[in-house]
Write a protein that holds these residues in place. Structure first.
Motif, PDB file in Angstrom:
ATOM      1  N   TYR A 436     -17.330  -6.164   4.294  1.00 23.01           N
ATOM      2  CA  TYR A 436     -18.001  -5.288   4.246  1.00 23.01           C
ATOM      3  C   TYR A 436     -16.980  -5.620   2.556  1.00 23.01           C
ATOM      4  N   PRO A 437     -17.296  -4.911   1.291  1.00 23.00           N
ATOM      5  CA  PRO A 437     -16.749  -5.047  -0.240  1.00 23.00           C
ATOM      6  C   PRO A 437     -15.690  -4.460   0.010  1.00 23.00           C
ATOM      7  N   GLU A 438     -14.921  -5.285  -1.028  1.00 25.20           N
ATOM      8  CA  GLU A 438     -13.684  -5.412  -1.083  1.00 25.20           C
ATOM      9  C   GLU A 438     -13.166  -3.982  -1.326  1.00 25.20           C
ATOM     10  N   GLY A 439     -12.174  -3.799  -1.002  1.00 21.28           N
ATOM     11  CA  GLY A 439     -11.237  -2.170  -1.439  1.00 21.28           C
ATOM     12  C   GLY A 439      -9.843  -2.124  -1.879  1.00 21.28           C
ATOM     13  N   LYS A 440      -9.218  -1.330  -2.684  1.00 20.50           N
ATOM     14  CA  LYS A 440      -8.429  -1.109  -3.433  1.00 20.50           C
ATOM     15  C   LYS A 440      -7.364  -0.759  -3.133  1.00 20.50           C
ATOM     16  N   MET A 441      -6.276  -0.564  -1.927  1.00 19.70           N
ATOM     17  CA  MET A 441      -5.519   0.820  -1.961  1.00 19.70           C
ATOM     18  C   MET A 441      -4.228   0.443  -2.772  1.00 19.70           C
TER      19      MET A 441
END
Length: 444
Positions: A436-441
């Motif tokens: 999956y594409p990289e996400g930020k939290m």
């Protein structure tokens, strides 16, 4: 049936193998001949004892020295040896003795059992495991026998010496001195203390480290794993002894009534034994609450990978500590002795720690509703079971049937390891074919 068995994954074979040994041990301990009274031990108590022996824990619901006959005690010693070295190690030893070839699948299972990252040299390691174990148990059993020959008949001293050497090296914590008093009668005795501490440490650092130390004169080098294990073990022992010495120095129920020699020996022994050994030279129930909680932390950390001990393991603890330090310093990599750790190792350490915490929390919550005891006592007992330690504040003898079953499961999970148990119970999935594409939290 044989085809189905061969299709099982290595973790499932380990789970079923240990469960089978426990069941066999339960049936043997239920025999009237295994009890001094000639009366069959109830199933739940036999199951608890067999689980504790195979999982090299040491928690007991009946006194080993006074309840069991010689046959029962020998059965327990055999279960401890099989549980400490692993049933796959013992079966491989038999195969080697009969000159049978070790198959690829058996090597995979051995790799899982010994917690190794590769199959290379696994059979050679098994030979070393057996040889080192027998040599150390033989030497230290002889020292015990010589010391105890002054307190009891020579035949009994020899029997006690080798029996306790097996128990100590495998970090089991079982003893035969009666009245659940362990080694409290030898708190001042340097020979008993140092021999027991040496066996506990030797069994707890792992067979790979033992092999590295034995061959150091020839190789003149230690692996990264051995360096980290020895560093962590040394730091935990010294720091633990210092904390116990400070907290218990004036406690009249433990170190307060001892001279300086007894205080120092007692501090070091109680620092080493929570690392999954279970023997004790002072009254655990008499420790201050701060010390008891500190022992819970030591029991949770436990011994080292590929050893006879339990817990999340010293390397897991060191990796977690290294991750915290790296984050605080703003660094991306965890570095030990100029080696960078793979991200996979960090994820595994985090998984082991969280699964262990969840197991201990869940069992403690259930026991808090089924057992009439303080929260600290229940948490201590649960952590002792998970770490396969065997130290107790006295709850074991008062456990309900549900409590005994829960502690049995916790000992079983602690001996196999939470990840191995999760792999065994879960469905095997293939490798993901996409990411999956990289996400930020936002964290913290």
């Amino acid at each position: 049936m044989n085809v189905q068995w061969m299709r099982l994954s290595p973790p499932r074979i380990l789970v079923l193998g240990f469960a089978g040994i426990i069941l066999l041990g339960t049936l043997l301990l239920m025999l009237p001949a295994s009890s001094r009274s000639g009366v069959s031990l109830p199933f739940i108590d036999a199951l608890f004892t067999a689980t504790s022996a195979v999982c090299v824990t040491g928690l007991v619901v009946v006194d080993t020295g006074t309840h069991f006959s010689t046959l029962g005690q020998i059965v327990i010693a055999i279960l401890i040896q099989i549980g400490g070295l692993g049933f796959m190690t013992m079966s491989t030893l038999v195969a080697i003795a009969f000159k049978r070839r070790i198959s690829l699948r058996e090597r995979l299972i051995l790799q899982e059992a010994m917690n190794q990252s590769t199959m290379e040299g696994i059979v050679r390691l098994i030979r070393k495991v057996v040889v080192y174990s027998l040599i150390l148990e033989g030497i230290c059993g002889t020292l015990f026998a010589i010391r105890w020959s002054f307190d009891m008949p020579m035949g009994q001293a020899i029997y006690y010496g080798y029996w306790h050497a097996i128990s100590m090296f495998n970090n089991a914590g079982f003893d035969m001195f009666g009245e659940f008093r362990s080694l409290t009668g030898y708190v001042y005795d340097p020979l008993v203390n140092f021999t027991a501490m040496f066996l506990i440490i030797a069994g707890g650092i792992g067979f790979v480290v033992l092999s590295d130390l034995v061959e150091y004169r020839r190789t003149k080098k230690l692996s990264l794993h051995s360096k980290v294990v020895l560093l962590a073990t040394g730091l935990l022992i010294v720091f633990g002894a210092l904390v116990i010495f400070v907290f218990e120095f004036s406690n009249p129920r433990t170190l307060g009534g001892l001279n300086w020699g007894g205080k120092i020996l007692g501090s070091f022994f109680q620092s080493i034994t929570p690392r999954t050994a279970g023997a004790n030279t002072v009254d655990i129930a008499g420790l201050r609450q701060a010390t008891q909680f500190f022992l819970i932390i030591l029991m949770f950390i436990g011994a080292s990978p590929g050893s006879t001990g339990g817990g999340i393991k010293t390397t897991t603890f060191i990796i977690m500590a290294g991750a915290v330090i790296a984050m605080m310093r703003g660094r991306e990599d965890i570095v030990f002795f100029r080696y960078r750790l793979l991200q996979e190792r960090i994820f595994k350490a985090l998984t082991i720690t969280l699964l262990a915490l969840l197991l201990i929390i869940a069992v403690t919550m259930v026991l808090s509703t089924t057992e009439d005891s303080s929260f600290l006592m229940i948490l201590f007992e649960t952590t002792s079971a998970f770490g396969t330690v065997g130290l107790s504040m006295g709850l074991t003898l008062k456990l309900t049937t549900i409590g005994k079953l829960l502690i049995c499961f916790t000992m079983f999970a602690g001996r196999l390891g939470p990840i191995t148990l999760a792999y065994a119970l879960g469905q095997k999935k293939g490798k993901e074919l996409y990411r999956y594409p990289e996400g930020k939290m936002i964290i913290g």
